[in-house]
Design a protein around this motif. Sequence first.
Motif, PDB file in Angstrom:
ATOM      1  N   ALA A  71      33.377  23.942  47.073  1.00  0.00           N
ATOM      2  CA  ALA A  71      33.550  22.605  47.635  1.00  0.00           C
ATOM      3  C   ALA A  71      33.446  21.522  46.568  1.00  0.00           C
ATOM      4  O   ALA A  71      34.029  20.434  46.718  1.00  0.00           O
ATOM      5  N   ALA A  72      32.721  21.806  45.494  1.00  0.00           N
ATOM      6  CA  ALA A  72      32.521  20.802  44.449  1.00  0.00           C
ATOM      7  C   ALA A  72      33.619  20.813  43.383  1.00  0.00           C
ATOM      8  O   ALA A  72      33.682  19.900  42.563  1.00  0.00           O
ATOM      9  N   ASP A  73      34.472  21.834  43.400  1.00  0.00           N
ATOM     10  CA  ASP A  73      35.516  21.956  42.383  1.00  0.00           C
ATOM     11  C   ASP A  73      36.828  21.397  42.933  1.00  0.00           C
ATOM     12  O   ASP A  73      37.541  22.062  43.683  1.00  0.00           O
ATOM     13  N   ARG A  74      37.162  20.188  42.563  1.00  0.00           N
ATOM     14  CA  ARG A  74      38.359  19.526  43.107  1.00  0.00           C
ATOM     15  C   ARG A  74      39.651  20.150  42.588  1.00  0.00           C
ATOM     16  O   ARG A  74      40.723  19.954  43.175  1.00  0.00           O
ATOM     17  N   LEU A  75      39.575  20.903  41.493  1.00  0.00           N
ATOM     18  CA  LEU A  75      40.769  21.521  40.924  1.00  0.00           C
ATOM     19  C   LEU A  75      40.830  23.021  41.239  1.00  0.00           C
ATOM     20  O   LEU A  75      41.515  23.774  40.548  1.00  0.00           O
ATOM     21  N   ARG A  76      40.148  23.441  42.299  1.00  0.00           N
ATOM     22  CA  ARG A  76      40.046  24.863  42.609  1.00  0.00           C
ATOM     23  C   ARG A  76      41.368  25.519  42.990  1.00  0.00           C
ATOM     24  O   ARG A  76      41.495  26.741  42.942  1.00  0.00           O
ATOM     25  N   PHE A  77      42.378  24.733  43.377  1.00  0.00           N
ATOM     26  CA  PHE A  77      43.647  25.324  43.805  1.00  0.00           C
ATOM     27  C   PHE A  77      44.583  25.637  42.628  1.00  0.00           C
ATOM     28  O   PHE A  77      45.712  26.060  42.852  1.00  0.00           O
TER      29      PHE A  77
END
Length: 398
Positions: free
Chosen positions: A150-156
């Motif tokens: 949830a904290a990683d905005r670039l996870r996608f």
Amino acid sequence: MGGDRLLTTEEVARRLGVKKATVYAYVSRGLLGSHRNADGKESLFAEPEVTAFAARRRRPAAAPDAPAIHTGITLITGDDLFYRGHRARELATTTSFESVATLLWTGRLEHVPMEPDPELLALAEAVTAPLPANARAADRLRVTVAAIAAADRLRFDTTPAAVIARGRTIIATMVAALPVQSQPSQSPDLAGVLWARLSQRPPTPADLVTLNAALVLLADHDLAASTFAARVAASTRAHPYAVVQAGLAALDGPLHGGASDLVVRLLTEATRSGDPVGTIADRLRADGWVPGFGQQLYPAGDPRAVVLLGLLGESPATADAQAVRAAMARHSGAAPNVDFALAAFTQATGMPADAGEAIFAVARTAGWLAHALEEYADEPSRFRPSGRYAGRSPRDIP
């Protein structure tokens, strides 16, 4: 190459009935070899190798609706296990888990340290702190992965470089966020960090060698249930954290990641009663089977168990496990599997009953992400088997 005819990428794509991008994906996964032409700009392929690869792809699936999964990660031969052509039992005693993870992800056997992200680690520690004191380590791992995702905005970002970088961070943060049980080892390797989260006593060098070997031997095992779940998630282009969460969910079953816990109970009862034969008899009467023995993929015995039990050796701490093994050998000749070896290790070193599942989960995360890398390079959303309806016919309903 000799006198073999060479095919261009476009010719190979036509022959296999795929896009050129898929041919490049086969090359990147080590499924198909390629060569550069004289000017180094075009990939060329030996025709016999392409023909053989096409024949392998045409083999019928195990079931009519089962999707074909071509993987270049793990080979199980019936008596041995290989990671990208390297014998796992040799890697287990000569190579760090970090190196094997890199091998699974890139094809290169290279030690790259795994370090947690400080901000993600602080978040993981904060969200797992309120969990009950008796929460399983595997439960804490699941909460950690959900929180840091949830904290990683670039996870996608599913490009290989991003997935590999996140893989190292995910594994390191999963381990570092577990509550510390003992003075951290001087070893900077993941095995040393994990030991301090699972045992209350300082490790010996032999302890760390055995724990590292367990991580290596459990890093992947072809298309086990949790790995298939991870690949299905990756096929929908779920991000790497979600892939790990899918794997962790399937691993939670007592017949998969939690199997070593069942063996710990068996060994604990054998210790308490002093009667391993009676313990086995009780388990057969109650359940019809004895956990920790037999592996259908290895008819002659699980090579992973051979390595781990060999590293454990014979000592008072392993006496009960040895007695149970001997009783089973006399009873049916069944050989111990890796779940038995993992349970024997955790019991001999004073780790809690659920430690084996945590070791399994941390190790297999490397394999799940390796399979995700393959799946990201393949056609998306390709897992859609058809259900065979067996309910009431609409005509039978008034």
